[in-house]
Design an enzyme around this catalytic site. Structure first.
Site, PDB file in Angstrom:
ATOM      1  N   SER A  41       0.850  -1.186   0.000  1.00  0.00           N
ATOM      2  CA  SER A  41       0.000   0.000   0.000  1.00  0.00           C
ATOM      3  C   SER A  41       0.890   1.242   0.000  1.00  0.00           C
ATOM      4  CB  SER A  41      -0.884  -0.019   1.252  1.00  0.00           C
ATOM      5  OG  SER A  41      -1.464   1.238   1.471  1.00  0.00           O
ATOM      6  N   SER A  42       0.518   2.254  -0.771  1.00  0.00           N
ATOM      7  CA  SER A  42       1.317   3.487  -0.760  1.00  0.00           C
ATOM      8  C   SER A  42       1.122   4.227   0.561  1.00  0.00           C
ATOM      9  CB  SER A  42       0.962   4.376  -1.942  1.00  0.00           C
ATOM     10  OG  SER A  42      -0.404   4.717  -1.913  1.00  0.00           O
ATOM     11  N   GLU A  68      -4.054   0.101 -14.028  1.00  0.00           N
ATOM     12  CA  GLU A  68      -3.688   0.128 -12.614  1.00  0.00           C
ATOM     13  C   GLU A  68      -2.676  -0.970 -12.274  1.00  0.00           C
ATOM     14  OE1 GLU A  68      -4.284   2.336 -10.313  1.00  0.00           O
ATOM     15  OE2 GLU A  68      -5.790   3.551 -11.314  1.00  0.00           O
ATOM     16  N   GLU A  71       0.650   0.307 -13.636  1.00  0.00           N
ATOM     17  CA  GLU A  71       1.184   1.445 -12.887  1.00  0.00           C
ATOM     18  C   GLU A  71       1.661   1.045 -11.485  1.00  0.00           C
ATOM     19  OE1 GLU A  71      -1.600   4.961 -14.883  1.00  0.00           O
ATOM     20  OE2 GLU A  71      -1.862   4.468 -12.767  1.00  0.00           O
ATOM     21  N   GLU A  72       0.870   0.240 -10.786  1.00  0.00           N
ATOM     22  CA  GLU A  72       1.168  -0.078  -9.386  1.00  0.00           C
ATOM     23  C   GLU A  72       2.074  -1.284  -9.204  1.00  0.00           C
ATOM     24  OE1 GLU A  72      -2.439  -0.301  -7.069  1.00  0.00           O
ATOM     25  OE2 GLU A  72      -2.990   1.760  -7.562  1.00  0.00           O
TER      26      GLU A  72
END
Length: 166
Positions: A41-42, A68, A71-72
């Site tokens: 988690s960011s 997503e 990107e993540e």
């Protein structure tokens, strides 16, 4: 390749009930669907999540989920079945969740410097997600329950509500 996005309230896309629309991909290593790629988690780097985020204007849920995941997690692959639309009443959003069979993990991706990624056996992934992201663990329960089920365009949509932790 790194880009920082700041979304305003106006950037969100809503459904007819006023829920924010999101998309996510459960990233699997292969057709056995026995290993799941999770990212940190960011907001809480010691916690793991399924990659996902808001659907942007002019995007389909499928495209958004794949974007997503790239990107993540740096995950690129083949989009599989839709696991359903999962509702989080506390956050007032609905997430379209898909299976993504990962063909490649990029070294250079948007969140590479702020997220870790790791393959987990599905049972361990459910355990890791359950305390902090119970809805994400429901994605994996649905993945297991629908593994050998043929789904088509007229398949029912699954709505799963996340109850607040007490």
């Amino acid at each position: 390749m790194t880009k920082q996005k700041k979304y305003s309230q106006d950037d969100r896309i809503f459904d007819k009930d006023g829920f924010t629309l999101r998309a996510a991909c459960v990233c699997v290593r292969d057709d056995s669907e026995s290993e799941i790629l999770l990212v940190s988690s960011s907001a809480n780097p010691d916690r793991w999540i399924i990659p996902g985020g808001k659907i942007e204007t002019q995007e389909t849920p499928e495209y958004s989920g794949m974007r997503e995941a790239m990107e993540e997690a740096g995950a690129v692959g083949e989009l599989g079945r839709c696991l359903g639309v999962f509702e989080n009443r506390e956050r007032h959003n609905r997430t379209h969740v898909y299976v993504l069979k990962v063909n490649e993990l990029l070294d250079d991706f948007d969140d590479a410097k702020r997220r870790k990624r790791r393959w987990f056996p599905i049972e361990e992934a459910v355990q890791v997600l359950s305390p902090f992201k119970p809805l994400h663990s429901k994605y994996l329960n649905t993945l297991q329950a629908t593994k050998n089920v043929k789904v088509g365009p007229n398949s029912p949509v699954i709505l799963a509500a996340e109850s607040p932790l007490k």
